[in-house]
Design a protein around this motif. Structure first.
Motif, PDB file in Angstrom:
ATOM      1  N   GLU A  76     -73.684  47.208 -46.414  1.00 55.21           N
ATOM      2  CA  GLU A  76     -74.248  46.155 -46.779  1.00 55.21           C
ATOM      3  C   GLU A  76     -74.885  45.015 -45.673  1.00 55.21           C
ATOM      4  OE1 GLU A  76     -73.448  42.050 -49.568  1.00 55.21           O
ATOM      5  OE2 GLU A  76     -72.281  43.915 -49.892  1.00 55.21           O
ATOM      6  N   GLU A  77     -74.001  45.025 -44.583  1.00 53.52           N
ATOM      7  CA  GLU A  77     -74.446  43.991 -43.440  1.00 53.52           C
ATOM      8  C   GLU A  77     -75.688  44.754 -42.735  1.00 53.52           C
ATOM      9  OE1 GLU A  77     -71.294  41.418 -41.454  1.00 53.52           O
ATOM     10  OE2 GLU A  77     -70.626  43.279 -41.781  1.00 53.52           O
ATOM     11  N   TRP A  78     -75.484  46.145 -42.633  1.00 50.84           N
ATOM     12  CA  TRP A  78     -76.725  46.676 -41.747  1.00 50.84           C
ATOM     13  C   TRP A  78     -77.961  46.709 -42.466  1.00 50.84           C
ATOM     14  CZ3 TRP A  78     -77.051  47.603 -36.951  1.00 50.84           C
ATOM     15  CH2 TRP A  78     -76.089  48.058 -36.124  1.00 50.84           C
ATOM     16  N   GLU A  79     -77.995  46.770 -43.997  1.00 49.91           N
ATOM     17  CA  GLU A  79     -78.872  46.839 -44.857  1.00 49.91           C
ATOM     18  C   GLU A  79     -79.796  45.471 -44.562  1.00 49.91           C
ATOM     19  OE1 GLU A  79     -77.899  47.880 -48.540  1.00 49.91           O
ATOM     20  OE2 GLU A  79     -77.311  50.275 -47.921  1.00 49.91           O
ATOM     21  N   MET A  80     -78.848  44.279 -44.467  1.00 44.61           N
ATOM     22  CA  MET A  80     -79.446  42.989 -44.342  1.00 44.61           C
ATOM     23  C   MET A  80     -80.228  42.987 -42.902  1.00 44.61           C
ATOM     24  SD  MET A  80     -76.619  40.110 -45.993  1.00 44.61           S
ATOM     25  CE  MET A  80     -75.505  40.667 -44.837  1.00 44.61           C
ATOM     26  N   VAL A  81     -79.369  43.298 -41.894  1.00 40.96           N
ATOM     27  CA  VAL A  81     -80.129  43.153 -40.630  1.00 40.96           C
ATOM     28  C   VAL A  81     -81.568  44.137 -40.428  1.00 40.96           C
ATOM     29  CG1 VAL A  81     -79.421  44.045 -38.069  1.00 40.96           C
ATOM     30  CG2 VAL A  81     -77.952  42.542 -39.378  1.00 40.96           C
ATOM     31  N   GLU A  82     -81.378  45.300 -40.948  1.00 37.82           N
ATOM     32  CA  GLU A  82     -82.569  46.118 -41.041  1.00 37.82           C
ATOM     33  C   GLU A  82     -83.355  45.654 -41.916  1.00 37.82           C
ATOM     34  OE1 GLU A  82     -81.009  49.971 -42.371  1.00 37.82           O
ATOM     35  OE2 GLU A  82     -80.576  50.755 -40.506  1.00 37.82           O
ATOM     36  N   GLU A  83     -83.404  45.068 -43.016  1.00 35.10           N
ATOM     37  CA  GLU A  83     -84.487  44.543 -43.901  1.00 35.10           C
ATOM     38  C   GLU A  83     -85.153  42.995 -43.021  1.00 35.10           C
ATOM     39  OE1 GLU A  83     -84.744  41.727 -47.908  1.00 35.10           O
ATOM     40  OE2 GLU A  83     -83.382  43.496 -47.887  1.00 35.10           O
ATOM     41  N   MET A  84     -84.304  42.493 -42.118  1.00 31.01           N
ATOM     42  CA  MET A  84     -84.684  41.437 -41.363  1.00 31.01           C
ATOM     43  C   MET A  84     -85.609  42.076 -40.452  1.00 31.01           C
ATOM     44  SD  MET A  84     -85.110  38.174 -41.055  1.00 31.01           S
ATOM     45  CE  MET A  84     -83.746  37.334 -42.193  1.00 31.01           C
ATOM     46  N   LEU A  85     -85.227  42.887 -39.703  1.00 34.97           N
ATOM     47  CA  LEU A  85     -85.949  43.628 -38.590  1.00 34.97           C
ATOM     48  C   LEU A  85     -87.359  43.962 -39.087  1.00 34.97           C
ATOM     49  CD1 LEU A  85     -83.502  45.877 -36.562  1.00 34.97           C
ATOM     50  CD2 LEU A  85     -84.918  44.181 -35.578  1.00 34.97           C
ATOM     51  N   HIS A  86     -87.408  44.697 -40.302  1.00 35.11           N
ATOM     52  CA  HIS A  86     -88.572  45.246 -40.866  1.00 35.11           C
ATOM     53  C   HIS A  86     -89.627  43.884 -41.292  1.00 35.11           C
ATOM     54  CE1 HIS A  86     -87.531  49.389 -40.802  1.00 35.11           C
ATOM     55  NE2 HIS A  86     -86.276  49.226 -41.538  1.00 35.11           N
ATOM     56  N   THR A  87     -88.929  43.054 -41.645  1.00 31.13           N
ATOM     57  CA  THR A  87     -89.802  41.891 -42.067  1.00 31.13           C
ATOM     58  C   THR A  87     -90.255  41.263 -40.783  1.00 31.13           C
ATOM     59  OG1 THR A  87     -88.384  41.253 -44.149  1.00 31.13           O
ATOM     60  CG2 THR A  87     -89.882  39.436 -43.272  1.00 31.13           C
ATOM     61  N   LEU A  88     -89.739  40.917 -39.968  1.00 32.52           N
ATOM     62  CA  LEU A  88     -90.356  40.358 -38.632  1.00 32.52           C
ATOM     63  C   LEU A  88     -91.246  41.389 -37.945  1.00 32.52           C
ATOM     64  CD1 LEU A  88     -86.900  38.928 -37.067  1.00 32.52           C
ATOM     65  CD2 LEU A  88     -89.044  37.646 -37.942  1.00 32.52           C
ATOM     66  N   ALA A  89     -90.893  42.539 -37.876  1.00 30.41           N
ATOM     67  CA  ALA A  89     -92.024  43.614 -37.480  1.00 30.41           C
ATOM     68  C   ALA A  89     -93.270  43.500 -38.322  1.00 30.41           C
ATOM     69  CB  ALA A  89     -91.323  45.178 -37.612  1.00 30.41           C
ATOM     70  N   ASP A  90     -93.276  43.374 -39.413  1.00 30.16           N
ATOM     71  CA  ASP A  90     -94.244  43.338 -40.356  1.00 30.16           C
ATOM     72  C   ASP A  90     -95.279  42.258 -40.148  1.00 30.16           C
ATOM     73  OD1 ASP A  90     -93.841  45.743 -41.509  1.00 30.16           O
ATOM     74  OD2 ASP A  90     -92.990  44.880 -43.369  1.00 30.16           O
ATOM     75  N   GLU A  91     -94.380  40.945 -39.973  1.00 33.69           N
ATOM     76  CA  GLU A  91     -95.129  39.791 -39.568  1.00 33.69           C
ATOM     77  C   GLU A  91     -95.838  39.528 -38.215  1.00 33.69           C
ATOM     78  OE1 GLU A  91     -92.251  36.692 -39.905  1.00 33.69           O
ATOM     79  OE2 GLU A  91     -92.179  36.854 -42.177  1.00 33.69           O
TER      80      GLU A  91
END
Length: 95
Positions: A76-91
Motif C-alpha cells: 500500500e505504501e509503495w503504491e502511494m509513492v509510485e503514484e506520486m512519482l508518476h504524478t510528478l513525472a507527468d507534471e
C-alpha cells in the motif's frame, strides 16, 4: 530563470559508508500521518537509468535537520509513492 539548488542528504548504507543523494520530493499522507521522501544518488552517470529510492521518514526534532529513515515495506505504501512519482513525472513532462 535561475536554476533551483536541489536539496541533498547523506544516507549511510548497511556497511556504514555514506552516500550523497539528491532529494526529488517529500510528501505527507494525512490519512496515516506518515511522511515520505524520494531520493536519487548524486553519483550516477548521465547514460544510466535513474535509480529512485523511497523511504518513510520522521524528523528527529523540530530544530534539527536530522531525519530517521525507515524502509517502505507494505504494498500500500509503495503504491502511494509510485503514484506520486508518476504524478510528478507527468507534471514535469507537461511543463
Amino acid at each position: 530563470m535561475a536554476l533551483e539548488e536541489k536539496e541533498r542528504i547523506i544516507i549511510p548504507d548497511e556497511n556504514g559508508e555514506e552516500h550523497l543523494f539528491e532529494v526529488l520530493f517529500t510528501f505527507d499522507v494525512d490519512k496515516t500521518s506518515h511522511s515520505y521522501i524520494a531520493v536519487t544518488p548524486v553519483e550516477q552517470s548521465e547514460d544510466e537509468e535513474v535509480e529512485v529510492y523511497a523511504f518513510r521518514y520522521e524528523e528527529k526534532s523540530k530544530d534539527d535537520d536530522d531525519l530517521s529513515l525507515f524502509p517502505i515495506e507494505s504494498d500500500e505504501e509503495w503504491e502511494m509513492v509510485e503514484e506520486m512519482l508518476h504524478t510528478l513525472a507527468d507534471e514535469e513532462n507537461e511543463s
